[in-house]
Structure formats: structure tokens, C-alpha cells
Write an enzyme that holds these catalytic residues in place. Structure first.
Site, short mmCIF file in Angstrom:
data_model
loop_
_atom_site.label_atom_id
_atom_site.label_comp_id
_atom_site.label_asym_id
_atom_site.label_seq_id
_atom_site.Cartn_x
_atom_site.Cartn_y
_atom_site.Cartn_z
N SER B 109 0.84 -1.19 0.00
CA SER B 109 0.00 0.00 0.00
C SER B 109 0.87 1.24 0.00
O SER B 109 1.98 1.25 0.54
CB SER B 109 -0.88 -0.01 1.25
OG SER B 109 -1.42 1.26 1.49
N TYR B 132 -1.80 5.68 -4.72
CA TYR B 132 -2.84 6.70 -4.60
C TYR B 132 -2.32 7.94 -5.31
O TYR B 132 -1.12 8.24 -5.23
CB TYR B 132 -3.09 7.06 -3.13
CG TYR B 132 -3.96 6.07 -2.36
CD1 TYR B 132 -5.25 5.80 -2.80
CD2 TYR B 132 -3.49 5.48 -1.20
CE1 TYR B 132 -6.06 4.91 -2.08
CE2 TYR B 132 -4.30 4.60 -0.48
CZ TYR B 132 -5.58 4.32 -0.92
OH TYR B 132 -6.38 3.47 -0.22
N LYS B 255 -7.80 -0.46 -9.49
CA LYS B 255 -8.37 -1.22 -8.38
C LYS B 255 -9.61 -0.51 -7.88
O LYS B 255 -9.54 0.64 -7.42
CB LYS B 255 -7.34 -1.34 -7.25
CG LYS B 255 -7.87 -1.99 -5.98
CD LYS B 255 -6.74 -2.28 -5.00
CE LYS B 255 -7.22 -2.99 -3.75
NZ LYS B 255 -7.95 -2.13 -2.81
C1 FMN Z 1 -7.29 -2.75 7.19
C2 FMN Z 1 -7.36 -2.56 5.71
C3 FMN Z 1 -6.54 -1.64 5.09
C4 FMN Z 1 -6.61 -1.45 3.72
N1 FMN Z 1 -5.77 -0.56 3.13
C5 FMN Z 1 -5.82 -0.39 1.78
C6 FMN Z 1 -4.91 0.48 1.14
O1 FMN Z 1 -4.07 1.08 1.76
N2 FMN Z 1 -5.01 0.61 -0.20
C7 FMN Z 1 -5.93 -0.07 -0.94
O2 FMN Z 1 -6.00 0.08 -2.14
N3 FMN Z 1 -6.79 -0.92 -0.35
C8 FMN Z 1 -6.75 -1.09 0.98
N4 FMN Z 1 -7.62 -1.97 1.57
C9 FMN Z 1 -8.57 -2.74 0.73
C10 FMN Z 1 -7.97 -4.06 0.30
O3 FMN Z 1 -6.92 -3.85 -0.62
C11 FMN Z 1 -9.01 -4.95 -0.38
O4 FMN Z 1 -9.61 -4.25 -1.43
C12 FMN Z 1 -10.08 -5.46 0.54
O5 FMN Z 1 -9.56 -5.73 1.82
C13 FMN Z 1 -10.72 -6.71 -0.06
O6 FMN Z 1 -11.76 -7.18 0.70
P1 FMN Z 1 -11.61 -8.38 1.77
O7 FMN Z 1 -11.03 -7.74 3.00
O8 FMN Z 1 -13.01 -8.83 1.96
O9 FMN Z 1 -10.72 -9.42 1.21
C14 FMN Z 1 -7.54 -2.17 2.96
C15 FMN Z 1 -8.36 -3.12 3.59
C16 FMN Z 1 -8.29 -3.32 4.93
C17 FMN Z 1 -9.17 -4.36 5.57
#
Ligand code: FMN
Ligand code: FMN
Lengths: 383, 383
Positions: B109, B132, B255
Site C-alpha cells: 500500500s 494513490y 483497483k
Molecule cells: C485494514 C485494511 C486496510 C486497507 N488498506 C488499503 C490500502 O491502503 N489501499 C488499498 O488500495 N486498499 C486497501 N484496503 C482494501 C484491500 O486492498 C481490499 O480491497 C479489501 O480488503 C478486499 O476485501 P476483503 O477484505 O473482503 O478481502 C484495505 C483493507 C483493509 C481491511
């Protein structure tokens, strides 16, 4: 709670839970992964409704059906299930006698705890032997020869256990066969003393069809998943099934067919029946429910072999729905296993009596007097 | 409860809940508003069923697939997730090492606590960077250049976080990063002393990749939400995305694509992949789940770019269903973060091993030799 308080599937289940050490109960009651398919097997029946006809004169109802050339007095039979003496000390003896009393088919598992010879000397009613395709060809031949010599009417080859399903309840309870006392399970065994006493005093626990071929003997603790993954032949293919079918030379079924394509191939290799089944949700979670898939398969092969709808059945009306769609018969495992655990032969007989009474009542309410009166015009699917 | 008792999502989640101070647990676990989309992301998989083929002699199925120009050993990888140091003191290093061991992608990330360079030094495995677009374009440019120098294989631009979602659990727990001790959260931190000890003794918490470019959100107590709203450019448009694609000049995904139209436009601006995602239900509540939408998208663009399903995946069979519906791979966030919290690198490895075994087992039960054989004919939608 005792047997006379059991009126339906969930009553028998409750009583079984009371009687059985928890690892054993959960072995019966559990299924793969999140048990989504297991739940769907039953809830699939609720997406369709029965449409009765009235004023038809229904005082006499004939529930008989003919599958694999045998006339059964009931349109359902008892699926082969393993290790029945763990559930009640009489095991297959209890189930076989109950099946005989109601003149329906008794399915005997390759992993039965009573031998085919003994069963055949005990009952002369229709019998099915369920075959697992082992790596050890000597073991395969022996099973086949013994079932043939014991006059079994049907051979069913199980095709949905190429590898063990992920039964997480068993992982947690540490279920093995025969049961091993771990600290975690000890408490549960200790709180069900009657089960323990009967298990230890009513004869040695064995798998008679396997024991000559397993070096360590079959009283060594092993998980069922382990058995599937190490002893069964993962390379089993259509040719093997075809060879087995001709070697058997009698009524032959594939148990665990879900796709139309495979159903057609079953016809080609000479099968006289198929069980549309996902092993009671115990193997591939997320797979389709037998009832959901039944119509397509009946349409494709229903005129060429006996299609049996297996799994998820808790009620007479579930059977009526499957029969209306074109199944020749239904079958189930848990529908008699909980009853076996709850009360041995008397338990199984009570369960069969209940299902039979439901069927008779529901046939009358539907305005039908024989199984062939049921057809798709009796059903409406909700959209 | 220990790592070895973790068989599935709920087990990892429970163990993580035990180990983490509650504001941090809820930051992972929570979604936007009423969390309806969060729930639907997983439930959607239960509206359709897999149809296995039998007697297929699959041997050992090939689970490999190719995404972002890299062949990976199984069709699942780690989604980019912010601030992994909060969940375990080894943070991204643990995730990256575990992913490398299982031959699949680790994703970093923009808001990681390790630098691009640190991670590329410790892992030679496949790596994806999640970008981002910042208001200050020099930050964006700097990130892209560094990833190129450090040998990252692919890049994804997150397009569903123009503003931060309404995560009400975070409002209630007072979640900020780095964690601030409020009276409310004090109790929870105090009752998880080993987390606090590790957190304080394993190096300073910072948003490593942007630390030199901004003084905000790195070492002052600031909520993620505020950070997103201050730093990320809400006027980001297709031109900006195209600029990033060109500047990166390698495998590139958007994404957070949910509509068929946007998927088509992704092709036009030169993307090689899209991640169908609603950010794990953390942004727009009430929005469609990735699995519900995948078929429409894959019918429209499946032959022109790689489709990755992101969100709601908890089981091997979910992966199989996504692939049958047109995905080349899946990615997951929460389940892997819970495994990270539960046991660091070992925890993530335990999860990836479980997932590998589940996918392998279910491929065998499906009768599929490789992932290509998982096509739409294996999947039936209910009504
Ligand atoms: C705690 C947490 C932090 C996340 N941080 C980011 C991030 O920094 N950038 C991003 O594109 N997606 C982020 N996501 C989204 C994840 O990349 C992903 O799209 C998502 O967790 C998928 O769903 P799932 O948790 O049901 O597998 C984050 C998700 C969680 C749970
Ligand atoms: C405890 C138990 C043991 C089973 N053992 C076998 C077996 O040895 N061989 C086999 O082919 N099927 C076995 N099955 C599957 C059943 O034959 C049948 O497919 C399944 O029980 C149908 O689902 P139902 O329980 O919902 O009726 C077993 C099922 C249960 C519940």
C-alpha cells in the site's frame, strides 16, 4: 427426551446428540467447509411448492416403486454409510433389520462394521453394496467377489470422494475411527457412559471388508479424510468404472453424479442407475444441491436409467417433490442415522414409520394414490 | 486458542480479536455505514453452485496462473493494505516473506510502514504496488520511479477512495494512526500488553513511503480518514490515471472498478488488468459486490485484460467460483490481515497453506486438472 418423543428429523437429531459422544455426533452431523451445500441440500426443497388436486378418491395409497429391477414398498431407501457400530452397538444389524421390515433397499458401505456375509444371512430383502475404488486391486476384487457371493442386488461406485472433504468439525473434535481418547474428547466420552459401555462390551470394532488388506488392522485410529486420501485411487477414471461395471455384471450405479454430461456417460458405460448426490454436503462445499440439479439430469437420462435423488431429505414432502420432478426414488443417510443413534433398530423403525406415515398422508393431500401419479404439474417453482 | 487451531476465516478472526487492541481490530473488521456491502461480498458466492465432473483422473492439479506478467503458483494473492505494523510488529515484511514462500504476489500500500526499498531488499517474490494519486504530483511520481528501480512487477491505482468511507466503528473506537490513547481506548490497549510492548519496541511507526514528502499523517495522531481527505486528490480523473499508466509503462491495474463501462475505459487508457473491488465494503455501502458483478464484466472485457476479483473471498471454493465466472486470480485483505495479527509471518503462511490446500482439494473434487478447465459450464446460478 426419549424415542417416543421423536416425531421428525430434528427430534431424532436432538436425541442422537444426547446419546452420542460429541466427536461421533459431529462426524454424522457435520459437513465440508462452511456447510453451505449441506444447508442448501435441504433448503432447495423450499424454493418449490406442491400443488394438490382434490376430490380424487384416495383411500388406498400405494407407495411402492421399482429400482434396479427390485420392487420396494417405499419410494426411498437407506444410503450406505460408514462405521454404523460407532453410532449404535448393533450398527448395520439394526439398520438392515429395519430395512427388511419395511421392504426397502439397505445400502451397505465398504466401510461397514458388519460383514456382507452376515448381513445377507440376516436379510433377504434388496441390498446395495457401496464400493470404494482402492489402490489395492486385491482389496477391490475381494469386495466385489464377496458382495456378489452374498447375493447383493446392486453395486454402487462412489465417485465423489476422490480426496477427503474438509470436515472442520472433525478437525476440532479430533474424530478418528475407532475413536481415540484425547484429552479434548475424553470429557465428552466420559459424560456419555452408556455409549462407552456398549461400545466396549458388545464386540470388537472392525471393518470386515478391509481388515485383511490393511497391515495395521482396522482397529488402528485413522481419520476418514486420511482413508480417502491415502487408500483410495485418485487416478480412478471412466475406464475403471466401466470395467468394474462389467465385472460386476449386475445392476450398477454411480453415486455422486452432479453434471448432465457425466450422467450421459454413466449410461454409455452400462450403468442402470445414478445417485444425484454431493455426499450429503460432506465433500465439495459450494457444490450444487441434488434437488436443484435433478430436473436437468432426469430430462437427459431419466428414460435410460434410474435416477435417485440423494441427500437433504427430512420430510415426506421433500420426497414427493423429488419424485414429482422425475426421480425414481429418494435416499438419505442422516434421515436414519440419528434414529439409529437414538434407539438402535427400534429407532430406525420408528423413523421409517414416521416417513411412511408422512408420505401416505401427503399423497392423500396431493390427491395421488400411486407414485406414478406424481409429475411436474404438481410443482410450481418460485422465481 | 493457537495458530494451529485456525482452519478458516472465523478462526483467524477470533485469534486476531484476542491479540489486538479493539480499535485496531475494528479498523480491520469494519466496513462503511451499515456494512451491508461488507456482508454481501461474501454472501454473493452462495447464490450459485459448482458442478463437479467425476472420474476425471486429475492427478495433482496445476494451480498456477499468470497475472501482471508473472506466473504465480496459486490464483490468490495479498491485497494491498495500509499500516500493517499496527497488526503485527513485523508488518509488511512478514506478509512479503510469506507470499514469496508460496510463490504469489505481495502488494504494498502507499500507506505502508516499510519503504519500497526495504521490501524489495528482503523479498525476490512477485510484488505489486498500490498507488494513490496525491495532490502533490511529485509524491506520485516519486513512488512510481522508486517502484521501477526496486523491481516491482505491477502497479495498481486505487480509484474507489476519492473520499474516505464512513466507517462508524472507527468513530466509536476513536481509531487514529498512530494509535492515540484516549480514555475509551486505554482500557483495550491496557488489556493487550504484549501488542503494546511489541508496538513500542520494534521501531517507530511511520508511513514510510511518503514520510520524506509530507509531515502529515506520519507521526502525529491523525485518523486515516483525515489523511485520505487531505492528501489524496479528489479531482483525480481518467487523464490522471492514464498519466500513471504511461509513466509506469508496465502491467497496470485499476483497483476498484465496478461498472462495465469503466472496465472498457480501463482498456482504452492502456490498463492490462482491473481489480473488481469495492474496497472490501469499506467505502460505498450498498454498492454491488464484486462477485455479483464479475460475470457482466468478464463477458464484456474478459478477453482483453486480466480480471482480478478482490473482496469477500474466504474459502478455496470462493476462488473456484470467481475463476469459473471469469477471474484470472483473486485477492484478499481482511482474512490475511487477521492471520498476520494472529501470528506474523507464520500466521500468513498458515493461511496461505490452508488456502492452497483448499483450492487443491476442491480442484480434485471438481475434476479439474488446471485453472483453465474452470469455465462457466462449471457454475450454475440459482434462478
Ligand atoms: C485494514 C485494511 C486496510 C486497507 N488498506 C488499503 C490500502 O491502503 N489501499 C488499498 O488500495 N486498499 C486497501 N484496503 C482494501 C484491500 O486492498 C481490499 O480491497 C479489501 O480488503 C478486499 O476485501 P476483503 O477484505 O473482503 O478481502 C484495505 C483493507 C483493509 C481491511
Ligand atoms: C456419517 C455418514 C457416513 C457416510 N458414509 C458413507 C460411505 O461410507 N460411503 C458412501 O458412499 N457414502 C457415505 N455417506 C454419504 C451417504 O451415502 C449419503 O450420500 C448422504 O448421507 C446423503 O445426505 P443426507 O445425509 O443429507 O441424507 C455417509 C454419510 C454420513 C452422514
Amino acid at each position: 427426551m426419549n424415542l417416543k418423543d421423536c416425531h421428525n428429523f430434528s427430534d431424532f437429531r436432538k436425541l442422537a446428540q444426547k446419546r452420542l459422544p460429541s466427536p461421533i455426533f459431529h462426524y454424522i452431523d457435520g459437513a465440508a467447509d462452511d456447510e453451505v451445500t449441506y444447508a442448501r441440500n435441504t433448503s432447495a426443497f423450499d424454493d418449490v411448492d406442491l400443488v394438490p388436486n382434490v376430490l380424487r378418491g384416495v383411500e388406498e395409497v400405494d407407495l411402492s416403486t421399482t429400482i434396479f429391477g427390485k420392487k420396494l414398498d417405499l419410494p426411498f431407501y437407506l444410503s450406505p454409510t460408514a462405521l454404523q457400530r460407532l453410532f449404535h452397538y448393533d450398527g448395520e444389524r439394526a439398520v438392515g433389520k429395519a430395512a427388511k421390515k419395511f421392504n426397502t433397499m439397505f445400502g451397505v458401505s465398504a466401510l461397514a462394521t458388519v460383514s456382507v456375509e452376515e448381513i445377507s444371512s440376516m436379510i433377504d430383502t434388496p441390498k446395495m453394496f457401496q464400493f470404494y475404488f482402492h489402490k489395492d486391486r486385491g482389496l477391490n476384487d475381494s469386495c466385489l467377489e464377496r458382495a456378489k457371493a452374498a447375493n447383493f442386488d446392486v453395486m454402487a461406485l462412489t465417485v465423489d470422494t476422490i480426496t477427503g472433504g474438509n470436515r472442520e468439525r472433525d478437525l476440532r473434535t479430533g474424530f478418528t475411527s475407532p475413536p481415540k481418547l484425547t484429552l479434548a474428547s475424553l470429557y465428552s466420552f466420559a459424560t456419555k457412559p452408556m455409549w462407552g459401555i456398549n461400545y466396549l462390551t458388545k464386540g470388537k470394532f472392525e471393518l470386515p471388508h478391509l481388515q485383511d488388506f490393511v497391515k495395521e488392522g482396522t482397529d488402528v485410529n485413522s481419520s476418514i479424510g486420511n482413508y480417502f486420501s491415502t487408500m483410495l485411487d485418485q487416478s480412478m477414471n471412466w475406464k475403471d468404472a466401466e470395467n468394474l461395471c462389467s465385472k460386476w455384471g449386475g445392476h450398477f450405479a454411480l453415486k455422486g453424479i452432479m453434471s448432465v454430461e457425466d450422467a450421459k456417460r454413466a449410461v454409455d458405460i452400462g450403468c442402470t442407475g445414478i445417485m444425484v448426490s454431493n455426499h450429503g454436503g460432506r465433500q465439495l462445499d459450494g457444490s450444487r444441491a441434488p434437488f436443484d440439479q435433478l430436473a436437468e439430469i432426469v430430462d437427459a437420462v431419466g428414460d435410460k436409467l434410474d435416477v435417485i435423488c440423494e441427500g437433504g431429505i427430512h420430510r415426506g414432502t421433500h420426497m414427493l417433490k423429488a419424485l414429482s420432478l422425475g426421480a425414481k426414488a429418494c435416499s438419505g443417510g442422516r434421515l436414519y442415522l440419528y434414529a439409529l443413534a437414538a434407539g438402535g433398530q427400534a429407532g430406525v423403525e420408528r423413523a421409517l414409520e414416521k416417513y411412511k406415515a408422512e408420505l401416505v398422508r401427503d399423497m392423500k393431500l396431493m390427491g395421488c394414490t400411486k407414485i406414478s401419479d406424481l409429475n411436474r404439474s404438481n410443482l410450481r417453482f418460485r422465481k | 486458542m493457537a495458530l494451529k487451531d485456525c482452519y478458516n476465516f472465523n478462526d483467524f478472526r477470533n485469534l486476531a480479536k484476542k491479540k489486538l487492541p479493539s480499535p485496531i481490530f475494528h479498523y480491520i473488521d469494519g466496513g462503511a455505514d451499515d456494512e451491508t456491502t461488507l456482508k454481501r461480498n461474501t454472501e454473493a458466492f452462495n447464490q450459485c453452485d459448482l458442478v463437479p465432473n467425476i472420474l476425471a483422473n486429475v492427478g495433482k492439479p496445476d494451480l498456477s496462473t499468470t497475472i501482471f506478467g508473472k506466473k504465480i503458483d496459486m490464483p490468490i494473492f495479498l491485497s494491498p493494505c495500509a499500516m500493517q505494523r499496527l497488526y503485527h510488529h513485523d508488518g509488511d515484511k512478514a506478509s512479503a516473506r510469506a507470499a514469496e514462500k508460496f510463490g504469489t504476489f505481495y502488494s504494498m500500500s502507499t500507506m505502508a510502514n516499510n519503504t519500497i526499498e526495504e521490501i524489495s531488499n528482503i523479498s525476490g517474490g512477485p510484488k505489486l504496488f498500490q498507488l494513490y494519486v496525491h495532490k502533490d504530483q511529485s509524491i506520485t511520481d516519486d513512488l512510481i520511479d522508486r517502484c521501477k528501480r526496486s523491481g516491482f512487477n505491477g502497479m495498481c491505482l486505487t480509484v474507489d477512495t476519492l473520499v474516505a468511507g464512513n466507517r462508524e466503528r472507527d468513530h466509536r473506537t476513536g481509531f487514529t494512526t498512530p494509535p492515540k490513547l484516549t480514555l475509551q481506548s486505554l482500557m483495550s490497549f491496557a488489556s493487550h500488553p504484549s501488542w503494546v510492548f511489541n508496538y513500542l519496541t520494534h521501531g517507530k511507526f511511520k508511513l514510510a513511503n511518503v514520510a520524506s514528502k509530507t509531515d502529515k499523517g506520519t507521526n502525529i495522531a491523525k485518523s486515516v480518514i483525515e489523511y485520505i481527505n487531505e492528501q489524496y486528490d479528489p479531482s483525480m480523473n481518467w487523464k490522471d490515471a492514464e498519466y500513471c499508466v504511461k509513466k509506469w509503462n508496465g502491467p497496470f491495474a485499476l483497483k476498484g472498478v465496478m461498472s462495465v463501462d469503466d472496465a472498457k475505459r480501463a482498456i482504452d487508457i492502456g490498463c492490462t488488468a482491473i481489480m473488481i473491488s469495492n474496497h472490501g465494503g469499506r467505502q460505498l455501502d450498498g454498492s454491488r459486490s464484486p462477485f455479483d458483478q464479475i460475470k457482466a464484466i468478464s463477458d464484456a472485457v474478459g478477453d482483453k485484460l486480466e480480471i482480478i476479483l478482490d473482496g469477500g473471498v474466504r474459502r478455496g471454493t470462493h476462488v473456484l467460483k470467481a475463476l469459473a465466472a471469469g477471474a484470472k486470480a483473486c485477492s484478499f485483505g481482511k482474512i490475511f490481515l487477521f492471520s498476520l495479527a494472529a501470528g506474523g509471518q507464520q500466521g500468513v503462511e498458515h493461511l496461505l497453506r490452508n488456502m492452497h490446500d483448499e483450492i487443491n482439494r476442491n480442484m480434485v473434487l471438481m475434476g479439474c486438472k488446471n485453472l483453465k478447465e474452470l469455465n462457466s459450464s462449471k457454475l450454475i446460478y440459482r434462478n
